[in-house]
Scaffold this motif. Sequence first.
Motif, PDB file in Angstrom:
ATOM      1  N   SER A   1       0.830  -1.207   0.000  1.00  0.00           N
ATOM      2  CA  SER A   1       0.000   0.000   0.000  1.00  0.00           C
ATOM      3  C   SER A   1       0.861   1.251   0.000  1.00  0.00           C
ATOM      4  O   SER A   1       2.094   1.192  -0.061  1.00  0.00           O
ATOM      5  CB  SER A   1      -0.913  -0.001   1.232  1.00  0.00           C
ATOM      6  N   ASP A   2       0.218   2.403   0.117  1.00  0.00           N
ATOM      7  CA  ASP A   2       0.929   3.684   0.101  1.00  0.00           C
ATOM      8  C   ASP A   2       1.456   4.082   1.470  1.00  0.00           C
ATOM      9  O   ASP A   2       2.275   4.993   1.572  1.00  0.00           O
ATOM     10  CB  ASP A   2      -0.001   4.793  -0.410  1.00  0.00           C
ATOM     11  N   PHE A   3       0.980   3.437   2.542  1.00  0.00           N
ATOM     12  CA  PHE A   3       1.349   3.850   3.899  1.00  0.00           C
ATOM     13  C   PHE A   3       2.035   2.705   4.634  1.00  0.00           C
ATOM     14  O   PHE A   3       1.510   1.591   4.690  1.00  0.00           O
ATOM     15  CB  PHE A   3       0.108   4.262   4.693  1.00  0.00           C
ATOM     16  N   LEU A   4       3.183   3.002   5.218  1.00  0.00           N
ATOM     17  CA  LEU A   4       3.867   2.031   6.075  1.00  0.00           C
ATOM     18  C   LEU A   4       3.918   2.488   7.522  1.00  0.00           C
ATOM     19  O   LEU A   4       4.034   1.671   8.436  1.00  0.00           O
ATOM     20  CB  LEU A   4       5.295   1.781   5.570  1.00  0.00           C
ATOM     21  N   THR A   5       3.905   3.791   7.738  1.00  0.00           N
ATOM     22  CA  THR A   5       3.949   4.309   9.110  1.00  0.00           C
ATOM     23  C   THR A   5       2.538   4.714   9.536  1.00  0.00           C
ATOM     24  O   THR A   5       1.609   3.940   9.386  1.00  0.00           O
ATOM     25  CB  THR A   5       4.938   5.469   9.225  1.00  0.00           C
ATOM     26  N   GLN A   6       2.353   5.904  10.068  1.00  0.00           N
ATOM     27  CA  GLN A   6       1.032   6.314  10.541  1.00  0.00           C
ATOM     28  C   GLN A   6       0.080   6.496   9.361  1.00  0.00           C
ATOM     29  O   GLN A   6       0.330   7.277   8.459  1.00  0.00           O
ATOM     30  CB  GLN A   6       1.147   7.640  11.320  1.00  0.00           C
ATOM     31  N   GLY A   7      -1.022   5.746   9.355  1.00  0.00           N
ATOM     32  CA  GLY A   7      -1.970   5.796   8.252  1.00  0.00           C
ATOM     33  C   GLY A   7      -3.323   5.255   8.667  1.00  0.00           C
ATOM     34  O   GLY A   7      -3.624   5.164   9.864  1.00  0.00           O
ATOM     35  N   PRO A   8      -4.145   4.834   7.721  1.00  0.00           N
ATOM     36  CA  PRO A   8      -5.521   4.439   8.043  1.00  0.00           C
ATOM     37  C   PRO A   8      -5.641   3.191   8.908  1.00  0.00           C
ATOM     38  O   PRO A   8      -6.599   3.055   9.672  1.00  0.00           O
ATOM     39  CB  PRO A   8      -6.155   4.228   6.668  1.00  0.00           C
ATOM     40  N   ARG A   9      -4.686   2.249   8.790  1.00  0.00           N
ATOM     41  CA  ARG A   9      -4.789   1.032   9.605  1.00  0.00           C
ATOM     42  C   ARG A   9      -4.642   1.355  11.097  1.00  0.00           C
ATOM     43  O   ARG A   9      -5.283   0.707  11.929  1.00  0.00           O
ATOM     44  CB  ARG A   9      -3.720   0.019   9.194  1.00  0.00           C
ATOM     45  N   VAL A  10      -3.787   2.308  11.423  1.00  0.00           N
ATOM     46  CA  VAL A  10      -3.624   2.686  12.833  1.00  0.00           C
ATOM     47  C   VAL A  10      -4.943   3.211  13.389  1.00  0.00           C
ATOM     48  O   VAL A  10      -5.373   2.829  14.490  1.00  0.00           O
ATOM     49  CB  VAL A  10      -2.503   3.734  12.998  1.00  0.00           C
TER      50      VAL A  10
END
Length: 385
Positions: A23-32
């Motif tokens: 995906s586009d996010f590895l750090t703080q993102g929608p999954r968090v």
Amino acid sequence: MIPYGRQHIEQGDIDAVVEVLRSDFLTQGPRVVEFERCVAAYVEATHGVAVNSATSALHIACMALDLGPGDWLWTASNTFLASANCGRYCGASVDFVDIDPLTYNMSVPALAAKLVQAEQQGRLPKVVVPVHFAGQSCDMRGIAELAARYGFKVIEDASHAIGARYLDRPVGNCAYSDITVFSFHPVKIVTTAEGGLCTTRDAGLAQKMELARSHGMTRLPELMEGESEGPWYYQQVSLGYNYRLTELQAALGLHQMQSVDRFVARRHALAERYDQLLAGLPLKRPHQTPDSYSALHLYPVVLDDAGQRHRVFEGMRAAGILVNVHYIPVHLQPYYRRLGSQPGDCPQAEAYYAGTISLPLYYDLGEAQQDHVVAALAALLSAGK
């Protein structure tokens, strides 16, 4: 080898993490954000704030409650170091409360007696951190009544207790506390590889913790001093840290949360089997109170003859059974003894520590392995007669 605890990873967990890697996010993102909402909803709290460890969670919880120099934090001595260290991170002094000899949790009568003395001395605590040892809730209603009487704040250290219940409600709902902290370390019931999370019903506390976990930085115009200079603009409005959880960890935690009740039920089945297999051996099995449903993070036994503990511990490990000890009383640690704690301060915690061993307990523990654990323990205890 049979470890005392171990994570359980399924294909769905792996798939969830791989999906984030693509995906586009590895750090703080929608999954968090999803993970925070998932845990908060599960425990019936209003807000969840995810961080990189339960130690970090304890720290930002103390920060949100404005703990600082000149204040006191009290916690149980039968806990991991972090339950006390979080107070020291904020510059506060730390003291310890003895445990109940049945549950090994903070003793409400001991807390009440200590509060009477502290009030006379003018050194009441600002924050009390009861620890839900081995996954069983403390007597939170009793602690909340004392909090109302003496004016201290309460942080539940529920690092062992995701999936536990107290008075028929999920641990973490904060009905009797200001903030609850969970751990998602690999040996816990649910894992994010490493991680922690705070729940609360107080929007103001949640906002403070969100700032504290990410450098004290905000992009919200309503929290800034003066006007925003544009969509790129941010301000540091308080002191904070880099305690953020990654998207990879949150994805793993989200998928694991789907199975939390199944994980806890399996632990109960194994614990009930231990109770039957260990009956008649010279040891004390864990006690479960009727007002709580433990998450059963640990299965600690206490040997009748504490003098055998060292020999039994080494014998179990020699048999490939990696038993452990939870916990060395924190007030006996050199750091806290230099700050004034001393042997005898928490006699129940010291007596419990002298004879305890944590037996293996985790989702994938097989019955044949459990039989091996009990047979090895029984042989060692019999040899010591």
